[in-house]
Structure formats: C-alpha cells, structure tokens
Design an enzyme around this catalytic site. Structure first.
Site, PDB file in Angstrom:
ATOM      1  CD  GLU A 127       1.458  15.458  -0.063  1.00 45.32           C
ATOM      2  OE1 GLU A 127       2.670  15.555   0.220  1.00 45.32           O
ATOM      3  OE2 GLU A 127       1.031  15.277  -1.216  1.00 45.32           O
ATOM      4  CG  HIS A 136      -2.215  11.592  -5.700  1.00 43.53           C
ATOM      5  ND1 HIS A 136      -3.018  11.068  -6.668  1.00 43.53           N
ATOM      6  CD2 HIS A 136      -1.070  10.885  -5.731  1.00 43.53           C
ATOM      7  CE1 HIS A 136      -2.386  10.062  -7.254  1.00 43.53           C
ATOM      8  NE2 HIS A 136      -1.205   9.935  -6.708  1.00 43.53           N
ATOM      9  CB  THR A 171       1.026   7.404  -4.442  1.00 42.96           C
ATOM     10  OG1 THR A 171       2.359   7.674  -4.844  1.00 42.96           O
ATOM     11  CG2 THR A 171       1.012   6.910  -3.014  1.00 42.96           C
ATOM     12  NE  ARG A 225       6.334   4.289  -8.159  1.00 42.57           N
ATOM     13  CZ  ARG A 225       5.110   4.344  -7.630  1.00 42.57           C
ATOM     14  NH1 ARG A 225       4.518   5.505  -7.469  1.00 42.57           N
ATOM     15  NH2 ARG A 225       4.477   3.252  -7.279  1.00 42.57           N
ATOM     16  NE  ARG A 242       6.789   3.188 -11.630  1.00 38.65           N
ATOM     17  CZ  ARG A 242       5.578   2.852 -11.176  1.00 38.65           C
ATOM     18  NH1 ARG A 242       4.547   3.630 -11.421  1.00 38.65           N
ATOM     19  NH2 ARG A 242       5.387   1.758 -10.477  1.00 38.65           N
ATOM     20  CG  HIS A 243       9.169   8.764 -11.884  1.00 35.63           C
ATOM     21  ND1 HIS A 243       9.595   8.902 -10.592  1.00 35.63           N
ATOM     22  CD2 HIS A 243       7.852   8.462 -11.816  1.00 35.63           C
ATOM     23  CE1 HIS A 243       8.583   8.691  -9.770  1.00 35.63           C
ATOM     24  NE2 HIS A 243       7.497   8.398 -10.476  1.00 35.63           N
ATOM     25  CG  HIS A 274      -0.113  13.608 -14.558  1.00 36.37           C
ATOM     26  ND1 HIS A 274      -1.307  13.900 -15.182  1.00 36.37           N
ATOM     27  CD2 HIS A 274       0.544  12.743 -15.368  1.00 36.37           C
ATOM     28  CE1 HIS A 274      -1.372  13.218 -16.312  1.00 36.37           C
ATOM     29  NE2 HIS A 274      -0.272  12.509 -16.443  1.00 36.37           N
ATOM     30  CG  ASN A 303       5.975  15.110  -8.186  1.00 35.24           C
ATOM     31  OD1 ASN A 303       6.715  14.734  -9.077  1.00 35.24           O
ATOM     32  ND2 ASN A 303       5.564  14.328  -7.210  1.00 35.24           N
ATOM     33  CG  HIS A 327       7.436   9.198  -5.454  1.00 32.64           C
ATOM     34  ND1 HIS A 327       6.101   8.889  -5.516  1.00 32.64           N
ATOM     35  CD2 HIS A 327       8.013   8.223  -4.731  1.00 32.64           C
ATOM     36  CE1 HIS A 327       5.884   7.771  -4.834  1.00 32.64           C
ATOM     37  NE2 HIS A 327       7.025   7.340  -4.362  1.00 32.64           N
TER      38      HIS A 327
END
Ligand code: PXP
Length: 259
Positions: free
Chosen positions: A161, A202, A111, A55, A59-60, A225, A17, A53
């Site tokens: 998922e 996640h 999330t 959003r 934001r990214h 992350h 990701n 992702h």
C-alpha cells in the site's frame, strides 16, 4: 492521458476505513455509534472492503470490534496493525482477508510514514511467514521509495500500500504536487515490475483523490477520515456513495471512455 491498454481494467476499488466511527464512540465510552453498523452501511453504499486499524493503545477500534467485523463483513476485511507479537497472534486467530502492516508510534495522531522495511526486514519476514501460513495475505504500507519497494519484493509480499500522505500534504500546501505524484507513479511502476499488487491510501479526500486513480496497476484505495468527516453533514451512506462515484467515474478506463 491513460493508454488504450487500460480499457479492460476494473474500477479502482474502495476500502472504507471505519476507525473514526469508533473514535466518536470511545469519546464518551458508550456503545454508539457502532462501527459494525457503519460497516454494514458502507457495504450497502458501495464499499468494496472494510478497513480497521487496531492500534496498540486501542484508541478507536477494539479487539471485540475486530472479532465482530470478521463475522459481519460481507466484502473483505483488511486489518491494519503494527508488526508486534500481540497483533500477529490476534490476526492468526481472527484471519482477516488481508493484513496491512503499518508502523506505529504511540504519540502520533495517525500513521505518519511508511514502514522501514529495509531496517525491519527480518522481523517483518517472520510475521509475513506466519500470516501466509494461515492464508492471510499481507500488504506492507510504504512510502514511494524505490529501495523500500525492492525490500517488499524481497519479502515476497503479494501487495504493497503506497502512502499518499506526502502527496496530500503537497496538495494542501499547493507546492510540490507534481513531484509527489511523480514519486507515486514511479513507485507504482516499480511495484508492478516486481510483481506486487498495488493499493494506496492516507489523507485522501473528495478533492485530491482523482490524480491518484491514474497510478498504474492501482487496485484499491483505503480511505477513512474524509468519508467519516463528510458523513457528519450528509450521512454515512451518501458519503461512501459520493467517494465511490468518484472512483467509478474517474478510474482510468472511465476517463478514457469519456474523452
Ligand atoms: N491506509 C493506512 C495504512 C492507514 O494507516 C490509514 C489510516 O489509518 C489509512 C489508509 C486511511 O487514512 P485516512 O483516514 O487519512 O483516509
């Protein structure tokens, strides 16, 4: 201990990701670091897929990133998004290799929980139909909750998922780890029994990922992350390779061969 029936299973796949490359770029409103270059590097270092992702507040990852990723990604592009008209229309146009539908609340940092498929079954069903009609397989991001998993099966999605966040929190706290793993294991078996393929993700990092590899029928992990964080110190390519090595070395059949 994994059973001998696992011996022909492939490795668990790694979806990287790249959202947080865009987070760093957007912090200054400049054009670097480029998420497209990040996707290239991740693929060159063993990523089996690229996840991004989009959003609602952008934001990214931005729309233009998704369009370029669609052109550039050589492995598979998994688009994570909320179940909104805007997002579904965009996915119909761009046609990623998979859409993972996730819940979204604007204030959340990331999330925070799985979809409530039971409550939103009709709306999800309409989007799944639209995406399936343009040959985009849909995965639903859910907590390890058997009633939610049954609702996913009712919607006939090919993938779910499993949200590993609760396990990751338990791992950090050092409390309830086995219970969280048991819940994931039971949920994975139920997904298998109901004929759905299994991804998970996640909050996973280099230290907590190994027990997750033992989930029955697990196909792919989506990890972001922790890989981007490690890249700050060792570079993106080595950070992806390091996670990939764990998946290759500790996927069930490897564990089995090594005992
Ligand atoms: N899977 C889903 C559905 C997500 O929403 C996210 C975060 O965007 C991830 C996986 C990756 O989580 P992390 O960045 O904590 O590895």
């Amino acid at each position: 201990m994994p059973s001998s029936s696992n011996s022909n299973l492939p490795n668990v796949l790694l979806g990287v990701n790249i959202d947080h490359i865009a987070t760093i770029r957007n912090a200054r409103g400049v054009h670097y670091p480029d998420p497209l270059t990040a996707a290239d590097i991740a693929e060159a270092h063993g990523a089996d897929g690229i996840t991004a992702h989009l959003r609602e507040d952008r934001r990214h990852i931005k729309d233009a990133d998704i369009r370029e990723l669609r052109r550039r990604v050589k492995t598979r592009l998994n688009l994570e998004m909320a179940n909104t008209e805007e997002m579904v229309a965009l996915a119909e146009a761009i046609r990623p290799d998979m859409v993972t539908l996730v819940p979204e609340r604007r204030q959340e940092v990331t999330t925070e929980g799985g979809l409530d498929v039971i409550t939103h079954k009709e709306a999800l069903g309409r989007s799944i139909q639209r995406l399936t009609a343009v040959n985009v397989p849909v995965s639903l991001f859910v907590d390890p909750d058997l009633a939610q998993i049954q609702a996913c099966a009712d919607l006939k999605v090919p993938y779910i998922e499993l949200h590993t966040g609760q396990y990751c929190e338990a791992f950090e706290a050092g409390v309830g780890v086995q219970d969280a793993l048991n819940a994931l294991h039971t949920a994975a078996l139920e997904a298998q029994r109901l004929g759905m393929k299994l991804n998970a993700g996640h909050g996973l990092h280099y230290g907590n990922v190994r027990p997750i590899l033992e989930l029955p029928g697990l196909i792919e992990l989506n990890i972001g992350h922790s890989i981007i964080a490690e890249a700050v110190f060792i570079g993106l390519g080595p950070a992806v390779s390091k996670m990939k090595s764990i998946l290759v070395e500790h996927s069930p059949q490897k564990t089995e061969n090594s005992v």
